[in-house]
Motif scaffolding. Structure first.
Motif, mmCIF file in Angstrom:
data_model
loop_
_atom_site.group_PDB
_atom_site.id
_atom_site.type_symbol
_atom_site.label_atom_id
_atom_site.label_comp_id
_atom_site.label_asym_id
_atom_site.label_seq_id
_atom_site.Cartn_x
_atom_site.Cartn_y
_atom_site.Cartn_z
ATOM 1 N N ARG A 172 0.971 -1.183 0.046
ATOM 2 C CA ARG A 172 0.132 -0.026 -0.067
ATOM 3 C C ARG A 172 0.812 1.331 0.100
ATOM 4 O O ARG A 172 1.932 1.322 0.576
ATOM 5 C CB ARG A 172 -0.904 0.056 1.357
ATOM 6 C CG ARG A 172 -1.904 -1.163 1.301
ATOM 7 C CD ARG A 172 -3.034 -0.725 0.069
ATOM 8 N NE ARG A 172 -4.468 -1.608 0.255
ATOM 9 C CZ ARG A 172 -4.275 -2.590 -0.428
ATOM 10 N NH1 ARG A 172 -3.104 -3.180 -1.101
ATOM 11 N NH2 ARG A 172 -5.445 -3.383 -0.004
ATOM 12 N N SER B 294 -3.918 -4.931 9.229
ATOM 13 C CA SER B 294 -4.986 -4.653 8.634
ATOM 14 C C SER B 294 -5.733 -5.969 8.107
ATOM 15 O O SER B 294 -7.017 -6.226 8.172
ATOM 16 C CB SER B 294 -5.072 -3.710 7.588
ATOM 17 O OG SER B 294 -4.816 -2.460 8.272
ATOM 18 N N ILE B 295 -5.006 -6.900 7.295
ATOM 19 C CA ILE B 295 -5.194 -7.972 7.020
ATOM 20 C C ILE B 295 -5.625 -9.060 8.080
ATOM 21 O O ILE B 295 -6.713 -9.591 8.042
ATOM 22 C CB ILE B 295 -4.234 -8.628 5.988
ATOM 23 C CG1 ILE B 295 -4.061 -7.725 4.707
ATOM 24 C CG2 ILE B 295 -4.552 -10.121 5.681
ATOM 25 C CD1 ILE B 295 -3.149 -8.344 3.902
ATOM 26 N N TRP B 296 -4.603 -9.210 9.050
ATOM 27 C CA TRP B 296 -5.038 -9.735 10.130
ATOM 28 C C TRP B 296 -6.423 -9.404 11.135
ATOM 29 O O TRP B 296 -7.139 -10.464 11.041
ATOM 30 C CB TRP B 296 -3.895 -9.590 11.306
ATOM 31 C CG TRP B 296 -4.211 -10.220 12.828
ATOM 32 C CD1 TRP B 296 -4.166 -11.391 13.009
ATOM 33 C CD2 TRP B 296 -4.930 -9.403 13.637
ATOM 34 N NE1 TRP B 296 -4.721 -11.370 14.344
ATOM 35 C CE2 TRP B 296 -5.039 -10.190 14.996
ATOM 36 C CE3 TRP B 296 -4.922 -7.946 13.934
ATOM 37 C CZ2 TRP B 296 -5.524 -9.771 16.043
ATOM 38 C CZ3 TRP B 296 -5.632 -7.614 15.184
ATOM 39 C CH2 TRP B 296 -5.844 -8.377 16.276
ATOM 40 N N SER B 297 -6.522 -8.096 11.117
ATOM 41 C CA SER B 297 -7.944 -7.611 11.799
ATOM 42 C C SER B 297 -9.089 -8.111 10.708
ATOM 43 O O SER B 297 -10.230 -8.488 11.333
ATOM 44 C CB SER B 297 -7.743 -6.207 11.950
ATOM 45 O OG SER B 297 -8.959 -5.584 12.515
ATOM 46 N N ARG B 298 -9.041 -7.769 9.607
ATOM 47 C CA ARG B 298 -10.156 -8.414 8.541
ATOM 48 C C ARG B 298 -10.420 -9.718 8.680
ATOM 49 O O ARG B 298 -11.321 -10.387 8.489
ATOM 50 C CB ARG B 298 -9.719 -7.815 7.001
ATOM 51 C CG ARG B 298 -10.846 -8.146 6.156
ATOM 52 C CD ARG B 298 -12.047 -7.309 6.423
ATOM 53 N NE ARG B 298 -12.052 -5.884 6.378
ATOM 54 C CZ ARG B 298 -12.036 -5.363 5.062
ATOM 55 N NH1 ARG B 298 -12.281 -6.070 4.176
ATOM 56 N NH2 ARG B 298 -11.950 -4.091 4.997
ATOM 57 N N SER B 299 -9.348 -10.849 8.737
ATOM 58 C CA SER B 299 -9.421 -12.048 8.777
ATOM 59 C C SER B 299 -9.957 -12.786 9.803
ATOM 60 O O SER B 299 -10.594 -13.775 9.954
ATOM 61 C CB SER B 299 -8.052 -12.891 8.491
ATOM 62 O OG SER B 299 -7.417 -12.168 7.448
ATOM 63 N N GLU C 121 -12.653 -11.791 10.948
ATOM 64 C CA GLU C 121 -14.314 -12.049 10.575
ATOM 65 C C GLU C 121 -14.330 -13.471 10.005
ATOM 66 O O GLU C 121 -15.610 -13.795 9.821
ATOM 67 C CB GLU C 121 -14.525 -10.947 9.731
ATOM 68 C CG GLU C 121 -14.439 -9.473 10.441
ATOM 69 C CD GLU C 121 -14.470 -8.472 9.092
ATOM 70 O OE1 GLU C 121 -14.936 -8.573 8.054
ATOM 71 O OE2 GLU C 121 -14.285 -7.220 9.590
ATOM 72 N N ASP C 122 -13.419 -14.108 9.376
ATOM 73 C CA ASP C 122 -13.481 -15.352 8.842
ATOM 74 C C ASP C 122 -13.379 -16.379 9.819
ATOM 75 O O ASP C 122 -12.449 -16.612 10.207
ATOM 76 C CB ASP C 122 -12.563 -15.426 7.691
ATOM 77 C CG ASP C 122 -12.832 -16.702 6.800
ATOM 78 O OD1 ASP C 122 -13.664 -17.617 7.302
ATOM 79 O OD2 ASP C 122 -12.167 -16.776 5.838
ATOM 80 N N THR D 23 -5.212 -0.619 11.345
ATOM 81 C CA THR D 23 -5.819 -1.819 10.993
ATOM 82 C C THR D 23 -7.082 -1.479 9.826
ATOM 83 O O THR D 23 -7.782 -2.242 9.958
ATOM 84 C CB THR D 23 -6.727 -2.484 12.402
ATOM 85 O OG1 THR D 23 -7.424 -1.607 13.044
ATOM 86 C CG2 THR D 23 -5.479 -2.912 13.186
ATOM 87 N N ASP D 24 -6.924 -0.558 9.234
ATOM 88 C CA ASP D 24 -7.963 0.101 8.191
ATOM 89 C C ASP D 24 -7.587 0.246 7.013
ATOM 90 O O ASP D 24 -8.033 1.122 6.346
ATOM 91 C CB ASP D 24 -8.908 0.917 9.122
ATOM 92 C CG ASP D 24 -8.003 2.482 9.294
ATOM 93 O OD1 ASP D 24 -6.656 2.299 8.934
ATOM 94 O OD2 ASP D 24 -8.585 3.316 9.766
ATOM 95 N N VAL E 196 -7.210 -2.074 4.457
ATOM 96 C CA VAL E 196 -7.829 -2.869 3.651
ATOM 97 C C VAL E 196 -9.292 -3.035 3.620
ATOM 98 O O VAL E 196 -9.680 -2.548 4.727
ATOM 99 C CB VAL E 196 -7.235 -4.247 3.569
ATOM 100 C CG1 VAL E 196 -5.826 -4.368 3.327
ATOM 101 C CG2 VAL E 196 -7.465 -4.757 4.917
#
Length: 228
Positions: free
Chosen positions: A97, A108-113, A115-116, A225-226, A228
């Protein structure tokens, strides 16, 4: 541990590999480093279902916040560094980025992940800054797999707020080291308590400039963490 999503911070791997005598040797060393890290994670009993490589983010916003951020890094750029970053993007499809650090992208990818529910994200890196999160982190140099609790993550981050980060030229509370921080945070159990105790130290040291110094240091140290 099953269904692991490995999120690899490859910047340090790329830097080390770029010190090779030839470009082909550098590429081989990078491939070996990434594969070795994944194999090391599997040796810890993790079943990797997917992975993502991150590297080469540019235009770090923190340098606009404070002119001395990373100003201590004056060594010459290795000959193959730029080419190796391009190779990582081409061959390993690495993410990057503009405007942030690779650390921010990984976080950010860790934080978004999170949710899975079908995959458990594990950060693969040697950077201690990731310990500010209640995350599972595999340090491929030390070969350690650590899962931080919420309290451990808060303690790690606010300890940095006290002691600073010499690697990034972040100087904070002169004369206050890790032993001081350990005692200061010994009985703290909420983020408010950690923040309040830290701010009291800043007030003692910086008087009327305490709020400004606290906010600046927070922005320099806290990973985003924002992105992505």
């Amino acid at each position: 541990m099953r269904n692991i999503k490995a999120i690899i911070d490859a910047d340090s791997m790329i830097y080390s590999a770029s010190l090779s005598e030839t470009l082909e040797g550098a590429k081989s060393n990078l491939d070996r480093a990434i594969n070795s890290a994944l194999n090391g994670l599997e040796s810890e009993g993790c079943e990797i279902s997917s992975y993502v490589v991150c590297s080469g983010s540019k235009g770090n916003f923190r340098k606009a916040i404070h002119k001395d951020y990373k100003a201590n890094r004056t060594q010459d750029t290795p000959e193959f560094l730029s080419e190796l970053h391009r190779y990582c993007k081409t061959e390993w499809h690495s993410y990057f980025r503009f405007g942030v650090e690779t650390d921010d992208l990984v976080a950010s990818i860790w934080s978004r992940s999170l949710e899975d529910k079908d995959e458990h994200p594990v950060i693969v890196a040697i950077d201690k800054d990731y310990l500010q999160f209640p995350a599972t982190v595999y340090n491929y140099n030390k070969k350690t797999l650590v899962t931080n609790t919420e309290i451990e993550a808060l303690r790690a981050f606010y300890t940095q707020m006290i002691v600073g980060d010499s690697a990034d030229n972040i100087k904070t509370c002169k004369g206050k080291g890790k032993a001081f921080a350990t005692k200061l945070f010994d009985d703290k159990g909420t983020e408010y308590e950690f923040m309040r105790a830290t701010f009291e130290v800043y007030k003692e040291l910086y008087k009327s400039k305490a709020r400004e110094r606290f906010i600046t240091t927070y922005l320099l140290l806290k990973l985003k963490t924002d992105v992505v």
